[in-house]
Design a protein around this motif. Sequence first.
Motif, PDB file in Angstrom:
ATOM      1  N   ILE A  51      10.540   1.270  -3.498  1.00 32.42           N
ATOM      2  CA  ILE A  51      11.049   1.514  -2.141  1.00 32.42           C
ATOM      3  C   ILE A  51      12.410   2.206  -2.230  1.00 32.42           C
ATOM      4  CG2 ILE A  51      11.910   0.396  -0.022  1.00 32.42           C
ATOM      5  CD1 ILE A  51       9.930  -1.936  -0.672  1.00 32.42           C
ATOM      6  N   ALA A  52      13.256   1.686  -3.106  1.00 28.43           N
ATOM      7  CA  ALA A  52      14.619   2.217  -3.230  1.00 28.43           C
ATOM      8  C   ALA A  52      14.625   3.634  -3.790  1.00 28.43           C
ATOM      9  CB  ALA A  52      15.463   1.293  -4.112  1.00 28.43           C
ATOM     10  N   ILE A  53      13.898   3.865  -4.907  1.00 34.21           N
ATOM     11  CA  ILE A  53      13.998   5.210  -5.500  1.00 34.21           C
ATOM     12  C   ILE A  53      13.400   6.267  -4.584  1.00 34.21           C
ATOM     13  CG2 ILE A  53      14.166   4.453  -7.904  1.00 34.21           C
ATOM     14  CD1 ILE A  53      11.291   5.357  -8.318  1.00 34.21           C
ATOM     15  N   PHE A  54      12.285   5.948  -3.940  1.00 34.72           N
ATOM     16  CA  PHE A  54      11.693   6.943  -3.043  1.00 34.72           C
ATOM     17  C   PHE A  54      12.547   7.113  -1.783  1.00 34.72           C
ATOM     18  CE2 PHE A  54       7.539   5.729  -5.234  1.00 34.72           C
ATOM     19  CZ  PHE A  54       7.553   6.857  -6.037  1.00 34.72           C
TER      20      PHE A  54
ATOM     21  N   THR B 125       0.839  -1.195   0.000  1.00 35.20           N
ATOM     22  CA  THR B 125       0.000   0.000   0.000  1.00 35.20           C
ATOM     23  C   THR B 125       0.877   1.248   0.000  1.00 35.20           C
ATOM     24  OG1 THR B 125      -0.041   0.147   2.404  1.00 35.20           O
ATOM     25  CG2 THR B 125      -1.751  -1.224   1.363  1.00 35.20           C
ATOM     26  N   TYR B 126       0.221   2.389  -0.206  1.00 33.69           N
ATOM     27  CA  TYR B 126       0.945   3.661  -0.146  1.00 33.69           C
ATOM     28  C   TYR B 126       1.563   3.861   1.233  1.00 33.69           C
ATOM     29  CZ  TYR B 126      -0.388   5.253  -4.778  1.00 33.69           C
ATOM     30  OH  TYR B 126      -0.494   5.381  -6.146  1.00 33.69           O
ATOM     31  N   GLY B 127       0.859   3.440   2.265  1.00 34.46           N
ATOM     32  CA  GLY B 127       1.390   3.558   3.624  1.00 34.46           C
ATOM     33  C   GLY B 127       2.631   2.704   3.825  1.00 34.46           C
ATOM     34  N   GLU B 128       2.615   1.497   3.260  1.00 36.07           N
ATOM     35  CA  GLU B 128       3.784   0.610   3.383  1.00 36.07           C
ATOM     36  C   GLU B 128       4.968   1.151   2.585  1.00 36.07           C
ATOM     37  OE1 GLU B 128       1.704  -3.754   4.121  1.00 36.07           O
ATOM     38  OE2 GLU B 128       1.553  -2.837   2.119  1.00 36.07           O
ATOM     39  N   ILE B 129       4.704   1.703   1.415  1.00 30.99           N
ATOM     40  CA  ILE B 129       5.782   2.332   0.634  1.00 30.99           C
ATOM     41  C   ILE B 129       6.386   3.479   1.437  1.00 30.99           C
ATOM     42  CG2 ILE B 129       6.245   3.786  -1.393  1.00 30.99           C
ATOM     43  CD1 ILE B 129       6.125   0.897  -2.191  1.00 30.99           C
ATOM     44  N   ASP B 130       5.543   4.238   2.117  1.00 30.50           N
ATOM     45  CA  ASP B 130       5.998   5.343   2.970  1.00 30.50           C
ATOM     46  C   ASP B 130       6.955   4.825   4.046  1.00 30.50           C
ATOM     47  OD1 ASP B 130       6.165   7.904   4.090  1.00 30.50           O
ATOM     48  OD2 ASP B 130       4.446   7.544   5.411  1.00 30.50           O
TER      49      ASP B 130
END
Length: 565
Positions: A91-94, A52-57
């Motif tokens: 995950i890496a790029i952000f 999810t967006y939260g997990e990516i955060d």
Amino acid sequence: MSQDRPWFSSYPQGVPHTVDLEEFHSILSVLDNAIDHYRDRPAFSNFGKVLTYGEIDTLSRQFAAYLLGELQLKKGDRVSIMMPNCLQYPIAIFGVLRAGLTVVNVNPMYTPRELKHQLIDSGSCVLLVVDNFGITASEAIKDTQVRHVITTGLGDMVGFPKGPIINFVLKYIKKLVPDYSIRGAVRFKQALALGQRHALPDVDIELDDIAFLQYTGGTTGVAKGAMLTHRNLVANMQQAGEWLAANDLKLGHEIIITALPLYHIFALTANCLVFMKLGGLNYLISNPRDMPGFVKELKSIPFTAITGVNTLFNGLLNTPGFSEIDFSTLKMTLGGGMAVQRAVADKWKKVTGVTLVEAYGLTETSPAACINPMDLKEYNGAIGLPISSTDACLKDEDGNLVATGEVGELCIKGPQVMKGYWQRPEETAKVLDADGWLHTGDMAKMDERGFFYIVDRKKDMILVSGFNVYPNEIEDVIAGMDGILEVAAVGVPDERSGESVKVFVVRKDPNVTADQIKAYCRENLTGYKQPRHIEFRNELPKTNVGKILRKELRNEPMEPAATAH
């Protein structure tokens, strides 16, 4: 350029002439806005695992904290990422961007020679690489500035038991992960765990900071890093987002198929960044070359959008089972990276019921510069209209504007145009003029409605499945082989990839064979750069100063009898 900008009259309803370039102050502010609005919505999916967006955060913050707290990287340091599409990528790029660092995207199919050049040229101090290409990395990092290597398995973020099974099958069944050893390398999941020990400091990120060093070939044969700033990417997200919004996209509910690699500027911006801004779900395809597997996967996804290059669409259309997919949810198909062929576009519309809309861009324009209206009823052969806040013009050899309907070099100006080439002011000056126009090297014409059409390329560039191949690099590699006197590389039409590489070779040693040249190229050039055709000659056509006339060779008819396949 005339100030009437005829393309405005052809804009789809609701698309503004300009975008608000002050709304966001970095890519991160766009990401954080998406996280605020869509925290519990799915953001990325791969091998059945959804983040999810939260997990990516959370995960991107952990990776950023690892880079700053554990590795002690400083703002502006470069981090190279060498992976196919997988959950580790966003995950890496952000994470890299959150840390105020610069992402250097690396084609995982590079040979050690190509990787080494990019690592040295970019001055990368960190390399993140998936295990499949660890052996390439282990050979390339010596004598570079890389101090830290992070490794990962393709299934590492997929979860138990599927993730370990994927890694096992890739290594022991499919034999796609050769053994390698990199001293001091850290696993990606270990890096995330270590990141949890550190507080993530506030990093001051400005619009003019370099977000990505996006490497592209050069007519000199040397890959150059286009400096794409936060401003460039934010602008292109805004521009493309406005264009797509006119296509009845539903915020937070769109599902886009991401089969093109995220290391390529097209998928990076059009899929990863634009659909992140729209709260969409990026469905990551790790191996689109497995067309039967790809089609099987598509059958289970209610996808609403797909991007690709002509060869991808053609491959899908010719794969059994594709025509049986339920396309009732599909709203948008966007083609770019290379010319879309009319036959492919017509067949796509017939099978899916959706028009294949062509767009045009360059690495140097982040990439979108022109897009056709998304409500186009039929394929029109144009690359589209200059998008919001973008100017385009056509110039002749003397820099004068050409009349409507006449052919000239396509020049682009807008907030998405790169800052320049990394540490190459002379190369930058060749393409960016004093007035801010980017000279694309593509010859085009414009009709009275403002639609642009590519006619030919000014450069000698060869376009293989959407990837730029530059003759000088091919020639430099083959010229370094024993027994070769001269070599010239050109592009020839190819039904599968649009163009393929053909080389004309003058031998010093008459015993050198086409198979030997191909084997040598396999060692030194990634797959799409390798010549598919080799023709031996006694001499090559040249100008009076000795420059090889590639154009003469390119215009010769193909002679199957003289061609080694």
